[in-house]
Design a protein around this motif. Structure first.
Motif, mmCIF file in Angstrom:
data_model
loop_
_atom_site.group_PDB
_atom_site.id
_atom_site.type_symbol
_atom_site.label_atom_id
_atom_site.label_comp_id
_atom_site.label_asym_id
_atom_site.label_seq_id
_atom_site.Cartn_x
_atom_site.Cartn_y
_atom_site.Cartn_z
ATOM 1 N N PRO A 1 7.445 -9.108 -11.465
ATOM 2 C CA PRO A 1 6.107 -8.524 -11.120
ATOM 3 C C PRO A 1 5.846 -8.020 -9.639
ATOM 4 C CG PRO A 1 5.591 -10.597 -11.478
ATOM 5 C CD PRO A 1 7.020 -10.425 -11.779
ATOM 6 N N LEU A 2 5.684 -6.907 -9.068
ATOM 7 C CA LEU A 2 5.563 -6.382 -8.157
ATOM 8 C C LEU A 2 4.769 -4.834 -7.964
ATOM 9 C CD1 LEU A 2 5.382 -6.789 -4.884
ATOM 10 C CD2 LEU A 2 7.378 -5.822 -4.819
ATOM 11 N N PRO A 3 3.584 -4.857 -7.704
ATOM 12 C CA PRO A 3 2.981 -3.637 -8.022
ATOM 13 C C PRO A 3 3.503 -2.431 -7.140
ATOM 14 C CG PRO A 3 1.125 -5.377 -7.560
ATOM 15 C CD PRO A 3 2.566 -5.800 -7.299
ATOM 16 N N VAL A 4 3.752 -1.080 -7.625
ATOM 17 C CA VAL A 4 4.213 -0.139 -6.999
ATOM 18 C C VAL A 4 3.458 1.242 -7.069
ATOM 19 C CG1 VAL A 4 6.415 1.327 -6.753
ATOM 20 C CG2 VAL A 4 6.594 -1.095 -7.219
ATOM 21 N N ILE A 5 3.239 1.722 -6.220
ATOM 22 C CA ILE A 5 2.548 3.125 -6.240
ATOM 23 C C ILE A 5 3.626 3.996 -5.611
ATOM 24 C CG2 ILE A 5 0.481 4.367 -5.365
ATOM 25 C CD1 ILE A 5 -1.101 2.029 -5.262
ATOM 26 N N LEU B 1 2.277 -5.406 -2.337
ATOM 27 C CA LEU B 1 2.202 -3.948 -3.208
ATOM 28 C C LEU B 1 3.357 -3.168 -2.161
ATOM 29 C CD1 LEU B 1 -0.473 -1.767 -4.878
ATOM 30 C CD2 LEU B 1 0.762 -0.953 -2.798
ATOM 31 N N VAL B 2 3.911 -2.299 -3.011
ATOM 32 C CA VAL B 2 5.022 -1.354 -2.500
ATOM 33 C C VAL B 2 4.406 0.168 -2.552
ATOM 34 C CG1 VAL B 2 7.128 -0.384 -2.369
ATOM 35 C CG2 VAL B 2 6.714 -2.732 -2.500
ATOM 36 N N LEU C 1 -4.100 -3.640 -7.163
ATOM 37 C CA LEU C 1 -4.023 -4.923 -6.707
ATOM 38 C C LEU C 1 -5.097 -5.760 -7.322
ATOM 39 C CD1 LEU C 1 -3.952 -4.627 -2.708
ATOM 40 C CD2 LEU C 1 -2.043 -5.640 -4.146
ATOM 41 N N ARG C 2 -6.335 -5.197 -7.639
ATOM 42 C CA ARG C 2 -7.207 -5.856 -8.373
ATOM 43 C C ARG C 2 -6.814 -6.074 -9.980
ATOM 44 N NH1 ARG C 2 -10.824 -2.812 -7.277
ATOM 45 N NH2 ARG C 2 -10.924 -1.374 -9.156
#
Length: 238
Positions: free
Chosen positions: A74-78, A50-51, A118-119
């Motif tokens: 696919p890579l989670p980003v906040i 995650l970024v 993440l979940r």
């Protein structure tokens, strides 16, 4: 989830380094980068889960890097954003960011959001792309370009502008829990006249048009304490 590798990208050392220490205390592996270029270098060498990404940075900004990340896969980003960066928050969500936190923020809130994202990422497919113009779901055909919702009997169901935008957002993000704030940003770009209740009303009206039983919805489900989820797998129609 704990032990996930988080990349913190922020040009301000007084934010970047203390945040990395805080995340480590909460069980995450953490790497930092002071720029988009440094972040790209990290991503080419390490496996990141995650970024956490600041939008406003000198040189390549966070939105450009976020777009690059979504193109890679696919890579989670906040996103970390300033209160005044509404247009950037909306743009970030539209290009694939999973969430945002407004500066100044409580580190505990960010940790909670990281764990939530993440979940979700562990079980949720990525949104359908903007280029998907005709989408079938359940017994409906949603023609985005013509702004039509067509039933299996071939009859077109009229949609208000708000209902159209809401359905477009939901069908592009199947099985992803969206908060009311995210829905407001994505459908109307939060203005002084738009409140959480407005989204609830739009969801209610849309349910009456697409749900067999609006009182017991199976397509647009309420996730108590979180928001709504489009619990259906859209199919692209050529």
């Amino acid at each position: 989830m704990d032990g996930s590798h988080i990349l913190v990208v922020d040009d301000h050392r007084d934010i970047r380094d203390p945040l990395a220490v805080y995340l480590k205390r909460h069980g995450f592996r953490t790497t930092t980068a002071q720029s988009a270029a440094a972040a790209r270098d990290v991503l080419n060498k390490a496996s990141i889960d995650l970024v956490v990404l600041d939008i406003m940075m000198p040189g390549e900004d966070g939105l450009s890097l976020c777009r690059h990340l979504q193109e890679r896969g696919p890579l989670p980003v906040i996103l970390l954003t300033a209160m005044t960066e509404l247009a950037d928050r909306v743009a970030g969500l539209e290009i694939g960011a999973d969430d945002y936190v407004i500066k100044p923020f409580e580190p505990r809130e960010l940790v909670a959001r990281i764990r939530t994202v993440l979940r979700r990422a562990s079980r949720v497919p990525k949104p359908l792309g903007e280029e998907r113009r005709r989408i079938a779901f359940d017994s409906w055909l949603f023609d985005v370009e013509k702004r039509e919702l067509i039933g299996e009997d071939g009859v077109s169901i009229p949609l208000s502008t708000g209902e159209f935008r809401l359905l477009q957002v939901l069908t592009q993000r199947p099985n992803l829990v969206l908060t009311r704030d995210q829905l407001i940003d994505l459908t109307s770009g939060r203005s002084a006249q738009v409140f959480d209740r407005s989204i609830d009303n739009q969801v209610s009206r849309l349910r009456k048009k697409i749900e067999p039983d609006p009182r017991n919805p199976r397509l647009i489900k309420t996730v108590w304490g979180d928001g709504y989820v489009f619990a259906c797998e859209p199919r692209v129609v050529e």
